[in-house]
Design a protein around this motif. Structure first.
Motif, PDB file in Angstrom:
ATOM      1  N   ASN A  11      39.944  53.680  41.867  1.00 19.26           N
ATOM      2  CA  ASN A  11      39.899  52.835  40.651  1.00 19.26           C
ATOM      3  C   ASN A  11      39.906  51.333  41.293  1.00 19.26           C
ATOM      4  O   ASN A  11      41.006  50.988  41.554  1.00 19.26           O
ATOM      5  CB  ASN A  11      40.964  53.095  39.872  1.00 19.26           C
ATOM      6  CG  ASN A  11      40.756  54.498  39.059  1.00 19.26           C
ATOM      7  OD1 ASN A  11      39.764  54.872  38.599  1.00 19.26           O
ATOM      8  ND2 ASN A  11      41.697  55.425  39.401  1.00 19.26           N
ATOM      9  N   GLY A  13      39.521  47.032  40.874  1.00 18.04           N
ATOM     10  CA  GLY A  13      39.454  45.844  39.933  1.00 18.04           C
ATOM     11  C   GLY A  13      38.765  44.940  40.770  1.00 18.04           C
ATOM     12  O   GLY A  13      39.008  44.886  41.889  1.00 18.04           O
ATOM     13  N   LEU A  66      34.053  48.371  32.244  1.00 16.33           N
ATOM     14  CA  LEU A  66      34.134  49.662  33.180  1.00 16.33           C
ATOM     15  C   LEU A  66      32.849  50.153  33.578  1.00 16.33           C
ATOM     16  O   LEU A  66      32.087  50.627  32.516  1.00 16.33           O
ATOM     17  CB  LEU A  66      35.150  50.806  32.443  1.00 16.33           C
ATOM     18  CG  LEU A  66      35.214  51.923  33.096  1.00 16.33           C
ATOM     19  CD1 LEU A  66      36.026  51.591  34.051  1.00 16.33           C
ATOM     20  CD2 LEU A  66      35.782  52.904  32.087  1.00 16.33           C
ATOM     21  N   VAL A  79      36.367  48.019  37.524  1.00 19.42           N
ATOM     22  CA  VAL A  79      36.586  47.473  36.303  1.00 19.42           C
ATOM     23  C   VAL A  79      36.253  45.962  36.402  1.00 19.42           C
ATOM     24  O   VAL A  79      36.933  45.562  37.647  1.00 19.42           O
ATOM     25  CB  VAL A  79      38.256  47.662  36.118  1.00 19.42           C
ATOM     26  CG1 VAL A  79      38.663  46.679  34.676  1.00 19.42           C
ATOM     27  CG2 VAL A  79      38.296  48.994  35.727  1.00 19.42           C
ATOM     28  N   THR A  81      36.798  42.270  35.534  1.00 19.58           N
ATOM     29  CA  THR A  81      37.504  41.386  34.989  1.00 19.58           C
ATOM     30  C   THR A  81      37.000  40.027  34.451  1.00 19.58           C
ATOM     31  O   THR A  81      36.299  39.384  35.409  1.00 19.58           O
ATOM     32  CB  THR A  81      38.873  41.274  35.506  1.00 19.58           C
ATOM     33  OG1 THR A  81      38.699  40.636  36.635  1.00 19.58           O
ATOM     34  CG2 THR A  81      39.754  42.786  35.435  1.00 19.58           C
ATOM     35  N   SER A  94      44.059  44.780  33.226  1.00 20.18           N
ATOM     36  CA  SER A  94      43.468  45.501  34.192  1.00 20.18           C
ATOM     37  C   SER A  94      44.063  45.627  35.400  1.00 20.18           C
ATOM     38  O   SER A  94      44.058  46.881  35.793  1.00 20.18           O
ATOM     39  CB  SER A  94      41.928  44.623  34.274  1.00 20.18           C
ATOM     40  OG  SER A  94      41.113  44.472  33.196  1.00 20.18           O
ATOM     41  N   TYR A 283      40.221  52.322  26.000  1.00 22.30           N
ATOM     42  CA  TYR A 283      40.214  52.467  27.380  1.00 22.30           C
ATOM     43  C   TYR A 283      41.679  53.095  28.134  1.00 22.30           C
ATOM     44  O   TYR A 283      42.399  52.505  27.892  1.00 22.30           O
ATOM     45  CB  TYR A 283      39.810  51.050  28.172  1.00 22.30           C
ATOM     46  CG  TYR A 283      38.326  50.707  27.701  1.00 22.30           C
ATOM     47  CD1 TYR A 283      37.526  50.638  29.000  1.00 22.30           C
ATOM     48  CD2 TYR A 283      38.041  50.417  26.642  1.00 22.30           C
ATOM     49  CE1 TYR A 283      36.395  50.358  28.745  1.00 22.30           C
ATOM     50  CE2 TYR A 283      36.724  49.977  26.454  1.00 22.30           C
ATOM     51  CZ  TYR A 283      35.807  49.803  27.576  1.00 22.30           C
ATOM     52  OH  TYR A 283      34.667  49.291  27.354  1.00 22.30           O
TER      53      TYR A 283
END
Length: 659
Positions: A11, A13, A66, A79, A81, A94, A283
């Motif tokens: 995951n 960002g 996303l 993700v 931003t 986030s 989310y």
């Protein structure tokens, strides 16, 4: 065995200062990974992750989108931003659900104020980070200068793992230092940096043995995953250069998401959006457990159950129902009607702390045409406040006024267009005014004996002491439960923050310690709500004795202007009550860093841009509240009756409590 079968998952960002090329980078990542068939472009308004009309028009990412894809057998949730400081609250939310991050910097502009701020938040949360230096093909791209800047402003543990090939327009990509044949100065630099930080590697380096590069690389991988070293790669996203290598670096260096799908559910809602046909989209990042379609989930923070109707993965405007969400993954849940941002699903135990960056510093009144139904506007803004809790929409029924809190003017522009597009409402906003705070001027005591009109009985004595800036409110009680029953003590404790929402000048009171030093109830006459009535009277009595100082929000600013405009800027800063470091000259440009009160500088970015004919940059971020000079005064109209007017206050509160 079940754990063996699980897909590896990252995951990540993707963060950047506005205009560093972050959305373009994201678009190319999705294209290279085979997720999208055609390249979107921010400038042409076809970016996949920009789904709001206003984003396509303005070319900025407002909502953290996303996107999911697979690279070399690893599932990646990316993700994206917003980079604009007005949408910092979105960035902050986030950050909370990321296991790792890519920070995009521009090879031309280097480290900007907001890159520094995001970096500090990433470090505070210990999030493993890769650096992607973008725009290597642009005129003025200077990787050496950027490297020097990142090591000065961000961290000396940032290590290039590539060597740029060519420069500016002749840039053709970058060579991987681990796999290129022969020794280069850059490879030697990489090994030396690693050796300096590890005894074992230092011995190996000093022994002169031929370096087994795999050993060194696996050390860097472990240190990166632990958030101690930060690899840096290069590229030119607009030309698609360096994107595959960035994806490889993500898989190589960034840690996999953990979590056990067999454990009880533990997850958090970090973003809320609306789907025209499906309603509220939550989310969710799941840390433990598994959620399936039609499961009933407990919303821990509201203590209610809600039923999940669909679980989707969203790839920019397109979504597919995936049927389940397992530990370590992120998806969009439908059906959770009353859910809000920050809500915890299931148990809160596995959920990490939050980084607090965003503080709305401006308050704005909302206006609408006379023929528009008030309730429609209030309901719309309440719903938007569920999506962004910092808006804090407040309806004052007596004054018939609606107020919201915002970070800056671009946010207002976006809000206006969302209200028009989504709700068909035409609204305008008043002049933004700065949110001040108050703090006690000295230590003192507040006392209240609420004994009339019967039946009532509550006696409280508070000690009030000022604390250093940034401390907030600290409350404690030293009263024995034999003098004041625990339920009355907890009612008092609950009412203290409420009572301090409005001080002597109407602003929130902060940076103080309140200690309950005396308290009494009466066996017959005390009603539990007596302490709800008495607490604000006791505190306001104390503040009237200590007096309060006014605090104002201050920005840390970085201004870059042509050298000939430097004198005027420094003069302007003095006029605005600012302070600044000695300016630094950088090739015909002057860089001025300092601190500036928000109240005096609201319009300055526009003024600066006009007299430098657009050849300047003004970057700022919130640096805290500081005491105002004695000649600055700011009052806010009090809502409700002032507890200092005790007789009137008691009547109004009793009526409200009975009503």
């Amino acid at each position: 065995m079940a754990m063996q079968q699980r897909t590896e998952r990252i995951n990540v960002g993707i963060f950047a200062h506005v205009d560093a090329g972050k959305t373009t980078t994201t678009e190319h990542i999705l294209y290279e990974s085979g997720r999208t068939r055609a390249l979107g472009s921010v400038d042409a308004g076809t970016a996949v992750t920009d789904s709001l009309e206003v984003e396509r028009q303005r070319g900025i990412s407002v909502r953290a989108a996303l996107a999911s894809f697979s690279w070399k057998g690893v599932q990646v949730n990316l993700v994206d931003t917003p980079g604009h400081v007005d949408f910092l609250s979105e960035v902050e939310r986030s950050l909370r659900v990321m296991d790792c991050a890519v920070l995009v910097l521009s090879a031309v502009e280097g480290v900007q104020a907001q890159s520094e701020m995001i970096w500090n938040a990433l470090r505070k949360l210990g999030i493993p980070t890769l650096i992607f230096v973008n725009k290597m093909d642009r005129t003025g791209a200077n990787p050496q200068a950027v490297l020097k800047q990142v090591r000065t402003y961000l961290s000396d543990a940032i290590i290039p793992v590539q060597r740029p090939l060519g420069s500016e327009q002749s840039y053709t990509g970058a060579a991987d230092l681990w796999s290129e044949p022969g020794d280069s100065a850059e490879r030697t630099g990489l090994l030396e940096t690693l050796a300096e930080r590890d005894e074992r590697l230092l011995d190996l380096y000093m022994s002169g043995e031929p370096a087994e590069l795999a050993v060194w690389k696996s050390h860097l991988q472990a240190e990166t995953a632990a958030g101690r070293l930060y690899p840096l790669v290069y590229g030119a996203a607009a030309k698609g250069l360096g994107i595959r290598e960035l994806l490889d670096a993500m898989i190589d260096y960034l840690p996999r998401a953990g979590g056990d799908p067999e454990q009880p559910v533990s997850g958090i809602v970090y973003n809320i959006q609306r789907d025209k046909s499906m309603g509220r989209m939550a989310y969710v990042r799941l840390y433990e457990g598994t959620i399936r379609n039609r499961d009933a989930v407990r919303i821990h923070t509201q203590d209610v159950q809600a039923k999940v109707t669909q679980i989707r993965k969203v790839e920019g405007g397109k979504a597919e129902d995936v049927g389940e969400l397992a530990a370590g993954d992120i998806a969009v849940l439908y059906g959770l009607a009353g859910v809000r941002i920050g809500d915890v699903l299931g148990s809160p135990d596995a959920i990490p702390q939050e980084a607090k960056l965003a503080v709305p510093l401006l308050t704005v009144r909302v206006f609408w045409p006379a023929d528009t139904d008030d309730q429609k506007v209030i309901a719309a803004l309440q719903e938007l406040a569920d999506e962004d809790p910092l808006l804090d929409a407040q309806w004052l029924p007596d004054e018939r006024e609606l107020h919201i809190k915002v970070m800056g003017p671009i946010q207002l522009e976006v809000l206006g267009s969302v209200l028009a597009e989504r709700y068909g409402l035409k609204v305008t906003f008043g002049q933004p005014s700065v949110i001040y705070q108050e703090t006690p001027a000295q230590a003192g005591e507040g006392y209240v004996a609420y004994l009339m009109p019967k039946p009532c009985w509550a006696i409280l004595r508070f000690k009030i002491e000022p604390l250093p800036r940034g401390s907030g409110l600290v409350y404690e009680s030293v009263v024995r439960s034999s003098d004041l029953l625990p339920q009355y003590q907890s009612e008092t404790a609950r009412r203290v923050p409420e009572a301090l929402q409005q001080g002597l000048r109407g602003w929130e009171v902060t940076d103080l310690k309140v200690t309950l030093v005396e308290g009494n109830h009466h066996v017959w006459h005390t009603h539990p709500l007596d302490f709800a009535v008495a607490t604000p009277m006791g505190l306001m009595d104390g503040l009237a004795r200590t007096g309060t100082k006014l605090l104002e929000p201050v920005l840390a600013v970085r201004i870059v202007v042509p050298e000939e405009n430097g004198g005027r800027v420094m003069n302007d800063l003095v006029q605005m009550r600012g302070s600044f470091e000695p300016p630094v000259l950088q090739g015909g440009r002057m860089v001025i860093e300092g601190r500036l009160p928000l109240a005096t500088s609201l319009d300055y970015p526009v003024t600066l841009s006009s007299f430098t004919k657009g050849r300047s940059t003004f970057t700022s971020f919130f640096a805290g509240y500081e005491e105002c000079p004695p000649d600055v005064s700011a009052e806010r109209t009090r809502r409700g009756v002032n507890p200092l007017d005790q007789a009137k206050y008691i009547l109004s509160v009793r009526n409200a409590l009975q009503g």
